[in-house]
Scaffold this active site. Structure first.
Site, PDB file in Angstrom:
ATOM      1  N   ASN A 108       0.872  -1.179   0.000  1.00 45.90           N
ATOM      2  CA  ASN A 108       0.000   0.000   0.000  1.00 45.90           C
ATOM      3  C   ASN A 108       0.906   1.225   0.000  1.00 45.90           C
ATOM      4  OD1 ASN A 108      -1.814   2.054   0.499  1.00 45.90           O
ATOM      5  ND2 ASN A 108      -2.237   1.433   2.624  1.00 45.90           N
ATOM      6  N   TRP A 109       0.920   1.896  -1.136  1.00 48.22           N
ATOM      7  CA  TRP A 109       1.830   3.051  -1.249  1.00 48.22           C
ATOM      8  C   TRP A 109       1.273   4.316  -0.604  1.00 48.22           C
ATOM      9  CZ3 TRP A 109       4.261   3.128  -6.884  1.00 48.22           C
ATOM     10  CH2 TRP A 109       5.217   2.098  -6.971  1.00 48.22           C
ATOM     11  N   LYS A 110      -0.008   4.304  -0.249  1.00 49.30           N
ATOM     12  CA  LYS A 110      -0.643   5.492   0.340  1.00 49.30           C
ATOM     13  C   LYS A 110      -0.444   6.702  -0.592  1.00 49.30           C
ATOM     14  CE  LYS A 110       0.022   3.297   4.750  1.00 49.30           C
ATOM     15  NZ  LYS A 110       0.088   3.413   6.192  1.00 49.30           N
ATOM     16  N   SER A 113       3.448  -2.439  10.155  1.00 45.43           N
ATOM     17  CA  SER A 113       4.898  -2.525  10.321  1.00 45.43           C
ATOM     18  C   SER A 113       5.480  -3.893   9.922  1.00 45.43           C
ATOM     19  CB  SER A 113       5.294  -2.155  11.751  1.00 45.43           C
ATOM     20  OG  SER A 113       4.916  -0.802  12.019  1.00 45.43           O
ATOM     21  N   GLY A 122       2.712   2.035  10.604  1.00 41.12           N
ATOM     22  CA  GLY A 122       3.724   3.071  10.440  1.00 41.12           C
ATOM     23  C   GLY A 122       4.452   3.429  11.720  1.00 41.12           C
ATOM     24  N   HIS A 182      -9.426   1.640   4.606  1.00 39.61           N
ATOM     25  CA  HIS A 182      -8.166   1.723   5.344  1.00 39.61           C
ATOM     26  C   HIS A 182      -8.333   2.643   6.551  1.00 39.61           C
ATOM     27  CE1 HIS A 182      -4.008   2.722   6.310  1.00 39.61           C
ATOM     28  NE2 HIS A 182      -3.697   1.577   5.741  1.00 39.61           N
ATOM     29  N   GLU A 189      -6.649   4.974   7.642  1.00 41.16           N
ATOM     30  CA  GLU A 189      -6.406   6.405   7.369  1.00 41.16           C
ATOM     31  C   GLU A 189      -7.625   7.043   6.704  1.00 41.16           C
ATOM     32  OE1 GLU A 189      -2.689   5.689   5.402  1.00 41.16           O
ATOM     33  OE2 GLU A 189      -1.864   5.037   7.329  1.00 41.16           O
ATOM     34  N   GLY A 195       2.856  -1.273   4.171  1.00 41.89           N
ATOM     35  CA  GLY A 195       2.943   0.129   3.789  1.00 41.89           C
ATOM     36  C   GLY A 195       4.387   0.526   3.546  1.00 41.89           C
ATOM     37  N   GLY A 196       5.049   1.024   4.591  1.00 40.02           N
ATOM     38  CA  GLY A 196       6.406   1.569   4.481  1.00 40.02           C
ATOM     39  C   GLY A 196       7.383   0.683   3.716  1.00 40.02           C
ATOM     40  N   GLU A 255      -5.533  -4.713  10.376  1.00 34.72           N
ATOM     41  CA  GLU A 255      -4.429  -3.788  10.614  1.00 34.72           C
ATOM     42  C   GLU A 255      -4.671  -3.035  11.920  1.00 34.72           C
ATOM     43  OE1 GLU A 255      -2.334  -2.628   6.702  1.00 34.72           O
ATOM     44  OE2 GLU A 255      -4.096  -1.358   6.916  1.00 34.72           O
TER      45      GLU A 255
HETATM   46  P1  PGA Z   1       2.940   0.054   7.521  1.00 37.94           P
HETATM   47  O1  PGA Z   1       1.486   0.368   6.878  1.00 37.94           O
HETATM   48  O2  PGA Z   1       3.412  -1.244   6.934  1.00 37.94           O
HETATM   49  O3  PGA Z   1       3.786   1.219   7.118  1.00 37.94           O
HETATM   50  O4  PGA Z   1       2.742  -0.041   9.002  1.00 37.94           O
HETATM   51  C1  PGA Z   1       0.542  -0.637   6.681  1.00 37.94           C
HETATM   52  C2  PGA Z   1      -0.729  -0.067   6.096  1.00 37.94           C
HETATM   53  O5  PGA Z   1      -1.159   1.014   6.532  1.00 37.94           O
HETATM   54  O6  PGA Z   1      -1.350  -0.656   5.185  1.00 37.94           O
END
Ligand code: PGA
Length: 253
Positions: A15-17, A216, A185, A111, A113, A237-238, A179
């Site tokens: 997930n590149w956000k 993470s 993150g 998600h 966010e 994500g990251g 999640e």
């Molecule tokens: P993260 O993000 O791996 O950076 O914790 C995961 C996500 O929000 O999908």
């Protein structure tokens, strides 16, 4: 290197956000391609991968994936949100028919966010999910508790509330990503046992649905997490933003 055989397969999703526009997307795939050509790493059997990119980077990512050496040319490129209506006065939104036209097959929905910053509720996430599944998309629906929920023993209550609008619903193209918000993150990962327990709870409502863990995940912890019986993949994500860490996630399995 271990081989993790899973009855529901194993999906590693990125997930590149709101990261990586067109130029950075090109750079990412050029580097990934170089790494792959040098290492020749294969995907273990039963492993598939998808990448949820910003809508403006979609066409570039799709083209770049097509040009990647196998097996990376099998990555499915998707987007991070879509509306439940097919067209209309919904400024800033993208519809299913537009995504179909653009060759998209998979969409991330709900998600944390989107829930935290953009007013997404369990009801609107469920509306998006049902509509997009009806339109033939694969949907990865995200759920997860906050730190306060976990610390006050309300993890299951929160998950039940988030899944309630889809109670009794089954669909072969539905995936769920668990999640925990406190692990996204932050570098804090749910322990494999915590994740497995939450997955088992979700599985009691969705017995045949693949359930991915997110929060993470890195090449260092991916094997331990994926070894848990109830975990069918990872939403990353990251660590999906950098070609070197993304390229290490799958061959690590
Ligand atoms: P993260 O993000 O791996 O950076 O914790 C995961 C996500 O929000 O999908």
């Amino acid at each position: 290197m271990s081989s993790l055989r899973k009855p529901r397969g194993l999906r590693i999703a990125g997930n590149w956000k709101m990261n990586q526009g067109v130029a950075e997307t090109r750079t990412f795939f050029a580097a990934l391609s170089k790494i792959q050509l040098a290492s020749g790493a294969k995907f273990p059997e039963g492993v598939t991968s998808s990448l949820y990119v910003p809508a403006l980077s979609l066409a570039t990512a799709q083209q770049a994936v097509r040009e990647m050496p196998a097996p990376w040319n099998g990555i499915t490129v998707g987007v991070q949100n879509a509306h439940w209506e097919k067209s209309g006065a919904y400024t800033g939104e993208i519809s299913g028919p537009m995504l179909t036209e653009a060759g998209v097959k998979t969409v991330l929905i709900g998600h944390s966010e989107r829930r935290q910053f953009f007013g997404e509720t369990s009801e609107t996430a469920a509306k998006r999910t049902r509509s997009l599944l009806d339109q033939g998309f694969e949907v990865m629906l995200c759920v997860g508790e906050s730190r306060t929920d976990r610390e006050s023993g309300k993890t299951e209550e929160r998950l039940r509330e988030q899944l309630a609008p889809l109670a009794g619903f089954q669909h072969e193209k539905l995936l769920i990503a668990y999640e925990p918000v406190w692990a996204i993150g932050t570098g804090l990962t749910a322990t494999p046992e915590q994740a497995n327990e939450a997955h088992a709870f979700i599985r009691s409502f969705f017995p045949r649905t693949p359930i991915l863990y997110g929060g993470s995940v890195t090449p260092k912890n991916v094997v331990e997490l994926m070894s848990q019986t109830e975990i069918d993949g990872a939403l990353v994500g990251g660590a999906s933003l950098k070609p070197d860490s993304f390229s290490q996630l799958i061959p690590a399995l």
